[in-house]
Design an enzyme around this catalytic site. Structure first.
Site, short mmCIF file in Angstrom:
data_model
loop_
_atom_site.label_atom_id
_atom_site.label_comp_id
_atom_site.label_asym_id
_atom_site.label_seq_id
_atom_site.Cartn_x
_atom_site.Cartn_y
_atom_site.Cartn_z
CG ASP A 119 9.96 0.11 4.10
OD1 ASP A 119 8.77 0.10 3.71
OD2 ASP A 119 10.49 -0.86 4.69
CG ASN A 168 1.37 2.53 4.51
OD1 ASN A 168 0.26 2.00 4.39
ND2 ASN A 168 2.49 1.95 4.10
CE LYS A 204 -2.91 -1.31 11.36
NZ LYS A 204 -2.09 -0.31 10.64
CE1 TYR A 216 -2.17 -4.82 11.48
CE2 TYR A 216 -4.51 -5.32 11.40
CZ TYR A 216 -3.37 -4.80 10.81
OH TYR A 216 -3.45 -4.23 9.54
CB ILE A 241 -0.94 -0.02 1.24
CG1 ILE A 241 -1.98 -1.13 1.09
CG2 ILE A 241 -1.60 1.33 1.45
CD1 ILE A 241 -2.78 -1.44 2.36
CB VAL A 263 7.69 4.29 11.88
CG1 VAL A 263 7.81 4.58 10.39
CG2 VAL A 263 7.03 2.94 12.14
P1 NAD Z 1 3.54 -4.55 3.39
O1 NAD Z 1 4.22 -5.48 4.30
O2 NAD Z 1 3.48 -4.85 1.93
O3 NAD Z 1 4.15 -3.07 3.56
C1 NAD Z 1 4.49 -2.56 4.81
C2 NAD Z 1 5.84 -1.87 4.73
O4 NAD Z 1 6.09 -1.30 6.02
C3 NAD Z 1 6.98 -2.82 4.44
O5 NAD Z 1 7.77 -2.33 3.36
C4 NAD Z 1 7.78 -2.85 5.75
O6 NAD Z 1 9.19 -3.00 5.55
C5 NAD Z 1 7.45 -1.49 6.33
N1 NAD Z 1 7.64 -1.46 7.77
C6 NAD Z 1 7.24 -2.35 8.69
N2 NAD Z 1 7.63 -1.99 9.92
C7 NAD Z 1 8.29 -0.81 9.78
C8 NAD Z 1 8.95 0.06 10.68
N3 NAD Z 1 9.04 -0.22 11.97
N4 NAD Z 1 9.50 1.19 10.19
C9 NAD Z 1 9.46 1.47 8.86
N5 NAD Z 1 8.87 0.66 7.97
C10 NAD Z 1 8.30 -0.47 8.41
O7 NAD Z 1 2.06 -4.40 3.97
P2 NAD Z 1 0.80 -3.51 3.54
O8 NAD Z 1 -0.35 -4.43 3.48
O9 NAD Z 1 1.12 -2.64 2.39
O10 NAD Z 1 0.63 -2.65 4.88
C11 NAD Z 1 0.63 -1.23 4.91
C12 NAD Z 1 -0.30 -0.76 6.00
O11 NAD Z 1 -1.66 -1.13 5.67
C13 NAD Z 1 -0.05 -1.38 7.40
O12 NAD Z 1 -0.19 -0.38 8.38
C14 NAD Z 1 -1.14 -2.41 7.52
O13 NAD Z 1 -1.47 -2.67 8.87
C15 NAD Z 1 -2.28 -1.71 6.79
N6 NAD Z 1 -3.35 -2.61 6.35
C16 NAD Z 1 -3.09 -3.61 5.46
C17 NAD Z 1 -4.12 -4.47 5.09
C18 NAD Z 1 -3.92 -5.60 4.13
O14 NAD Z 1 -4.82 -6.43 3.96
N7 NAD Z 1 -2.78 -5.70 3.46
C19 NAD Z 1 -5.42 -4.29 5.62
C20 NAD Z 1 -5.62 -3.26 6.52
C21 NAD Z 1 -4.58 -2.42 6.87
#
Ligand code: NAD
Length: 264
Positions: A37, A90, A160, A156, A18, A64
């Protein structure tokens, strides 16, 4: 009302999923983008994708959950690209869908640290840029798990819900000062979240494979009225809307993008 953006955007967790799609879409709409990241190489790849569309872009490594690292990244982003207009908090990890009796304290703390404290730190740093200028847009990535008692495990869901509460409290305080603060609540989106979370939480964390409520297409169809997962672009466009002039009067909102899941 033309959907075009200007100024600098910082996107955390921009190395994948995302966050990457959001960085690319923000750049395509005119923003200069800093991709932040934990995974520096992944952030750099995102910055290259943003630059391919002709937007200015830089990449920084930061965890972060560590204020000093995030502060340094935002400092560098502003120095390279100019005043911060948009902050997209994010970055996040999943907790493996573990319930309280199964959740190790260290895992609880790491998930809360990244998913909630990381958003707090991102907001706090963004305000330092935005309050003196009396303008800015903050978007926090929550989840349907920020509104329902499902969509993740205990840590989680708690984190959230915390992001949603933080977003609302900030909207009450800062909306009169030219800053809008909103949250996006995605449903199931096809990304590497599960695998990345397993890696970030490290050895000793139980295998997340197969745990949860939307682990295969059949389960997704049972949960989501639309009958499918969303795309990363579905979420990126919600973020782009919230940072645009079209959403100037929206603050403290939780924009649910979930194929109808929460309507059930
Ligand atoms: P993803 O794993 O593809 O991307 C997340 C990115 O965050 C990764 O590149 C990771 O390296 C980075 N990251 C993790 N911890 C970190 C930290 N401490 N500092 C800096 N970077 C960090 O996952 P995604 O699905 O794209 O998730 C993005 C956001 O969307 C998250 O907050 C997740 O909770 C939320 N989300 C995702 C979904 C889903 O179904 N994929 C649903 C609801 C919410």
């Amino acid at each position: 009302m033309n959907g075009m953006l200007s100024g600098t955007a910082v996107v955390t967790g921009a190395g994948s999923g995302i966050g990457r799609a959001t960085a690319v879409m923000l750049g395509a709409r005119g923003a200069a983008v800093a991709a932040v990241d934990l995974d520096e190489a992944a952030a750099r790849q995102t910055a290259e994708l943003v630059a391919k569309n002709g937007a200015r872009s830089v990449a920084f490594r930061a965890d972060v959950s560590r204020a000093a690292e995030l502060d340094r990244a935002v400092d560098a982003a502003v120095a390279a690209l100019g005043p911060l207009e948009m902050m997209v908090n994010n970055a996040g990890i999943l907790d493996g869908y573990f319930n309280v009796d199964e959740t190790d304290e260290a895992v609880w703390r790491r998930v809360i640290d990244i998913d909630l404290t990381g958003v707090f730190l991102g907001c706090k740093r963004a305000l330092r840029e935005m309050l003196p200028r009396g303008r800015g847009r903050i978007v926090n990535m929550a989840s349907v798990a920020g509104l329902n008692g499902t969509g993740g495990g205990a840590a989680y869901v708690a984190a959230k819900h915390g992001v949603v509460g933080l977003t609302r409290q900030m909207a009450v305080v800062y909306s009169a000062r030219g800053i809008t603060i909103n949250a996006v609540c995605p449903g199931p989106i096809l990304t590497g979240l599960r695998q990345h979370s397993q890696t970030i939480l490290g050895a000793g964390v139980p295998d997340m494979t197969g745990r949860g409520i939307a682990v295969n297409d059949e389960q997704v169809r049972a949960v989501v009225p639309a009958g499918r997962r969303g795309t990363v672009e579905d979420i990126a466009s919600a973020v782009c809307f919230l940072v645009s002039d079209d959403a100037a009067y929206m603050s403290g909102h939780t924009l649910v993008v979930d194929g109808g899941w929460r309507a059930k």
